[in-house]
Scaffold this active site. Structure first.
Site, PDB file in Angstrom:
ATOM      1  N   ASP A 135       0.843  -1.197   0.000  1.00 46.45           N
ATOM      2  CA  ASP A 135       0.000   0.000   0.000  1.00 46.45           C
ATOM      3  C   ASP A 135       0.875   1.242   0.000  1.00 46.45           C
ATOM      4  O   ASP A 135       1.729   1.404   0.872  1.00 46.45           O
ATOM      5  CB  ASP A 135      -0.928  -0.007   1.220  1.00 46.45           C
ATOM      6  CG  ASP A 135      -2.088   0.969   1.065  1.00 46.45           C
ATOM      7  OD1 ASP A 135      -2.450   1.293  -0.093  1.00 46.45           O
ATOM      8  OD2 ASP A 135      -2.627   1.422   2.087  1.00 46.45           O
TER       9      ASP A 135
ATOM     10  N   GLU B  46      -9.187   4.213  -2.280  1.00 42.36           N
ATOM     11  CA  GLU B  46      -7.943   3.985  -3.016  1.00 42.36           C
ATOM     12  C   GLU B  46      -8.247   3.308  -4.345  1.00 42.36           C
ATOM     13  O   GLU B  46      -9.342   2.794  -4.565  1.00 42.36           O
ATOM     14  CB  GLU B  46      -6.991   3.068  -2.223  1.00 42.36           C
ATOM     15  CG  GLU B  46      -6.697   3.571  -0.809  1.00 42.36           C
ATOM     16  CD  GLU B  46      -5.466   2.944  -0.170  1.00 42.36           C
ATOM     17  OE1 GLU B  46      -4.638   2.363  -0.912  1.00 42.36           O
ATOM     18  OE2 GLU B  46      -5.349   3.051   1.067  1.00 42.36           O
TER      19      GLU B  46
ATOM     20  N   HIS C 163      -3.648  13.807   1.515  1.00 42.70           N
ATOM     21  CA  HIS C 163      -3.906  12.843   2.600  1.00 42.70           C
ATOM     22  C   HIS C 163      -2.715  12.797   3.555  1.00 42.70           C
ATOM     23  O   HIS C 163      -2.889  12.790   4.778  1.00 42.70           O
ATOM     24  CB  HIS C 163      -4.175  11.453   2.012  1.00 42.70           C
ATOM     25  CG  HIS C 163      -4.335  10.379   3.034  1.00 42.70           C
ATOM     26  ND1 HIS C 163      -5.435  10.307   3.871  1.00 42.70           N
ATOM     27  CD2 HIS C 163      -3.533   9.333   3.374  1.00 42.70           C
ATOM     28  CE1 HIS C 163      -5.298   9.248   4.673  1.00 42.70           C
ATOM     29  NE2 HIS C 163      -4.167   8.647   4.394  1.00 42.70           N
TER      30      HIS C 163
ATOM     31  N   GLN D 222      -4.019   2.086  15.086  1.00 39.65           N
ATOM     32  CA  GLN D 222      -2.925   2.694  14.316  1.00 39.65           C
ATOM     33  C   GLN D 222      -2.156   3.726  15.134  1.00 39.65           C
ATOM     34  O   GLN D 222      -0.925   3.761  15.125  1.00 39.65           O
ATOM     35  CB  GLN D 222      -3.497   3.343  13.050  1.00 39.65           C
ATOM     36  CG  GLN D 222      -2.446   3.908  12.093  1.00 39.65           C
ATOM     37  CD  GLN D 222      -3.072   4.494  10.822  1.00 39.65           C
ATOM     38  OE1 GLN D 222      -4.298   4.501  10.657  1.00 39.65           O
ATOM     39  NE2 GLN D 222      -2.238   4.971   9.926  1.00 39.65           N
TER      40      GLN D 222
ATOM     41  N   GLU E 243      -9.924  12.491   7.860  1.00 40.31           N
ATOM     42  CA  GLU E 243      -9.808  13.842   7.312  1.00 40.31           C
ATOM     43  C   GLU E 243     -11.158  14.557   7.310  1.00 40.31           C
ATOM     44  O   GLU E 243     -11.256  15.715   7.689  1.00 40.31           O
ATOM     45  CB  GLU E 243      -9.259  13.789   5.886  1.00 40.31           C
ATOM     46  CG  GLU E 243      -7.846  13.256   5.794  1.00 40.31           C
ATOM     47  CD  GLU E 243      -7.497  12.897   4.362  1.00 40.31           C
ATOM     48  OE1 GLU E 243      -7.223  13.814   3.577  1.00 40.31           O
ATOM     49  OE2 GLU E 243      -7.513  11.692   4.029  1.00 40.31           O
TER      50      GLU E 243
ATOM     51  N   GLU F  61     -10.697   3.928   3.555  1.00 50.65           N
ATOM     52  CA  GLU F  61      -9.752   4.685   2.728  1.00 50.65           C
ATOM     53  C   GLU F  61     -10.101   4.456   1.263  1.00 50.65           C
ATOM     54  O   GLU F  61     -10.095   3.325   0.782  1.00 50.65           O
ATOM     55  CB  GLU F  61      -8.291   4.278   3.012  1.00 50.65           C
ATOM     56  CG  GLU F  61      -7.819   4.763   4.386  1.00 50.65           C
ATOM     57  CD  GLU F  61      -6.320   4.643   4.617  1.00 50.65           C
ATOM     58  OE1 GLU F  61      -5.654   3.889   3.859  1.00 50.65           O
ATOM     59  OE2 GLU F  61      -5.814   5.302   5.543  1.00 50.65           O
TER      60      GLU F  61
ATOM     61  N   ASP G 151      -9.161   0.451   1.815  1.00 49.82           N
ATOM     62  CA  ASP G 151      -8.193   0.016   2.826  1.00 49.82           C
ATOM     63  C   ASP G 151      -8.756   0.378   4.208  1.00 49.82           C
ATOM     64  O   ASP G 151      -8.420   1.410   4.781  1.00 49.82           O
ATOM     65  CB  ASP G 151      -6.848   0.712   2.574  1.00 49.82           C
ATOM     66  CG  ASP G 151      -5.811   0.390   3.631  1.00 49.82           C
ATOM     67  OD1 ASP G 151      -5.932  -0.669   4.287  1.00 49.82           O
ATOM     68  OD2 ASP G 151      -4.883   1.199   3.802  1.00 49.82           O
TER      69      ASP G 151
ATOM     70  N   ARG H 195      -8.142   3.432  13.295  1.00 50.66           N
ATOM     71  CA  ARG H 195      -7.289   4.585  13.627  1.00 50.66           C
ATOM     72  C   ARG H 195      -6.784   4.556  15.060  1.00 50.66           C
ATOM     73  O   ARG H 195      -5.697   5.092  15.334  1.00 50.66           O
ATOM     74  CB  ARG H 195      -8.051   5.887  13.376  1.00 50.66           C
ATOM     75  CG  ARG H 195      -8.505   6.105  11.946  1.00 50.66           C
ATOM     76  CD  ARG H 195      -7.363   6.145  10.974  1.00 50.66           C
ATOM     77  NE  ARG H 195      -7.839   6.420   9.612  1.00 50.66           N
ATOM     78  CZ  ARG H 195      -7.112   6.186   8.523  1.00 50.66           C
ATOM     79  NH1 ARG H 195      -5.896   5.695   8.614  1.00 50.66           N
ATOM     80  NH2 ARG H 195      -7.598   6.460   7.333  1.00 50.66           N
TER      81      ARG H 195
ATOM     82  N   THR I  76      -9.361  -5.774   3.522  1.00 47.97           N
ATOM     83  CA  THR I  76      -9.195  -4.821   2.423  1.00 47.97           C
ATOM     84  C   THR I  76     -10.178  -5.277   1.354  1.00 47.97           C
ATOM     85  O   THR I  76     -10.216  -6.468   1.037  1.00 47.97           O
ATOM     86  CB  THR I  76      -7.761  -4.858   1.854  1.00 47.97           C
ATOM     87  OG1 THR I  76      -6.836  -4.621   2.917  1.00 47.97           O
ATOM     88  CG2 THR I  76      -7.558  -3.817   0.766  1.00 47.97           C
TER      89      THR I  76
ATOM     90  N   LYS J 111      -4.312  -2.300   9.784  1.00 47.09           N
ATOM     91  CA  LYS J 111      -4.637  -2.409   8.357  1.00 47.09           C
ATOM     92  C   LYS J 111      -4.778  -3.862   7.906  1.00 47.09           C
ATOM     93  O   LYS J 111      -4.957  -4.092   6.714  1.00 47.09           O
ATOM     94  CB  LYS J 111      -3.498  -1.783   7.540  1.00 47.09           C
ATOM     95  CG  LYS J 111      -3.172  -0.343   7.893  1.00 47.09           C
ATOM     96  CD  LYS J 111      -4.116   0.601   7.229  1.00 47.09           C
ATOM     97  CE  LYS J 111      -3.590   2.024   7.281  1.00 47.09           C
ATOM     98  NZ  LYS J 111      -4.413   2.896   6.440  1.00 47.09           N
TER      99      LYS J 111
HETATM  100 MN    MN Z   1      -4.116   2.917   2.747  1.00 48.28          MN
END
Ligand code: MN
Length: 439
Positions: free
Chosen positions: A138, A212, A145, A251, A384, A210, A244, A248, A268, A264
């Site tokens: 990834d 992507e 971002h 993380q 975000e 996420e 993804d 948080r 996915t 993560k």
């Molecule tokens: Mn990602």
């Protein structure tokens, strides 16, 4: 460099009427690939090509004997339960198959009768992950971002100094990649709740998405050899949508010093359809850097990459809450952006990945990184959109979301459109959060 040929002609029509409907994701100019079978059947998964609201079954098409030469060999490889063999055949074979499919599916084709018998309605299909994904990497190619999330983790130093020089990434987890429709349990993990000094094991409270793109490697490279940027795209089979999912709170506690790990690795989700690089040719746009930014090192630079190394792929994210589902409502849009804002291109990602001599293999997958655009409504993650959970989003039905809740379905969509070219789409990438296991 003229990458267009007769398969991109916007005037082309298929003998299949549903492929000619305006705003259809799968007109004859697209021809993306997936693996599928009929739902709840004992059939094998096999490759298929989307056309209108149908799937051309490549196993049946191979048996029908419609194709010849290199295209026939490619269709035969695509008839397997994963697309790795087709991916390994290389650009010339993929292109020959696309040309043959385009000619056989267009109005007036002599193959119409034979191929009509090879169609399966998409409404009856079940999909699988289209390749055996040996390795998943990834990336982090949106500078917006990187900056927005960096501000939350490091307010004084949001963008680390290597960002403008290195296409940053981490090696991810392939085993938990699922296809659209994936349902997964909210992860459990170690977090450090705000205001505490010792971690606890809890269900994730800050579950995020996420937005992507997923980039499938076609042909690989030998261990010890690097792929020159001028050759890089010949190794790319195509692009899908990718979510993804990210924990948080896990993380935030684990990510230093080695980067994302369990935050993560639990799920996915990718879209079933892979849109080939050749199909995307009309939507190439120049890659450029602001004049004040460092220009890429020579191994990450080429005339072709500057001329049209970026792609203008429109992207959108929706959330459908359980209440919306119960009320028969569609998902609510929370983000709209384009891939054209990425700081690094597909060619730069692939070249950088191999510069050490790392060997890529057919079916390897890259994530682009969250594709946030320059403005907040173009942000591709809740971290975000809610400024780290401080400003909840109000959805179109009045509900609010800070982080994802149990039962929420996230739907990614992608498409390309412009005057003078056929609109093509990626279909959908949907995934649903289930309650955590009890701990
Ligand atoms: Mn990602």
């Amino acid at each position: 460099m003229n990458r267009l040929n007769e398969t991109h002609d916007p005037q082309l029509k298929s003998w299949l009427a549903s492929a000619n409907v305006p705003a259809c994701d799968f007109p004859i100019q697209n021809l993306p690939l997936a693996v599928f079978k009929r739902q709840k059947s004992a059939e094998d998964f096999r490759g298929g090509v989307a056309i209108g609201d149908q799937i051309l079954d490549l196993r049946a098409a191979a048996a029908a004997g419609v194709f010849t030469g290199e295209a026939a060999a490619a269709v035969q490889a695509g008839a397997q339960d994963k697309l790795n063999a087709l991916m390994a055949m290389g650009h010339a074979a993929w292109s020959a198959m696309r040309m043959a499919l385009s000619r056989a599916l267009r109005e007036g084709a002599s193959a119409q009768a034979a191929l009509q018998a090879c169609l399966v309605p998409q409404a009856e299909a079940q999909y699988d992950v289209p390749a055996r994904i040996g390795d998943y990497t990834d990336f982090f190619t949106s500078i917006y971002h990187a900056t927005n999330t960096g501000k939350q983790f490091r307010p004084d130093n949001p963008l680390l100094p290597n960002y403008k020089w290195v296409p940053i990434g981490y090696h991810g987890r392939a085993s938990s990649i699922g296809v659209s429709g994936q349902q997964f349990r909210r992860p459990v993990g170690q977090t450090l709740p705000p205001g505490t000094t010792a971690p606890t094991l809890t269900a994730c409270k800050r579950l995020d998405l996420e937005l992507e793109l997923g980039i499938f490697v076609g042909t690989g490279n030998e261990l010890g050899e690097a792929v020159d940027i001028t050759q890089a795209e010949e190794h790319v089979f195509g692009i899908c949508l990718l979510n993804d999912w990210s924990a948080r709170d896990i993380q935030g506690w684990e990510y230093q010093p080695l980067g994302p790990f369990l935050a993560k690795n639990f799920a996915t989700t990718i879209s079933p359809w892979i849109v080939t690089m050749e199909a995307l040719a009309p939507y190439r746009v120049p890659f450029s850097r602001p004049a004040d930014d460092p220009q890429p090192l020579p191994y990450l630079d080429s005339a072709a990459n500057r001329q049209d190394g970026a792609l203008d792929i429109q992207l959108q994210v929706g959330i459908q809450t359980p209440a919306m589902r119960a009320a028969g409502l569609q998902d609510a849009s929370i983000c709209r952006t384009s891939y054209r804002h990425a700081y690094w291109t597909v060619a730069q990602m692939l070249t950088h990945h191999t510069v050490t001599g790392c060997n890529l293999q057919p079916g390897d997958l890259f994530g682009s990184g969250t594709l946030s655009g320059p403005t907040l409504d173009q942000a591709g993650a809740l971290i975000e959109l809610t400024t780290g959970g401080k400003n909840p989003l109000t959805l179109s039905n009045g509900e609010q979301r800070t982080w994802l809740e149990d039962g929420d379905t996230v739907i990614l969509r992608g498409w390309c459109e412009k005057a003078g070219a056929a609109r093509i789409g990626f279909g959908e990438c949907a995934g649903t959060v289930l309650p955590a296991r009890s701990i």
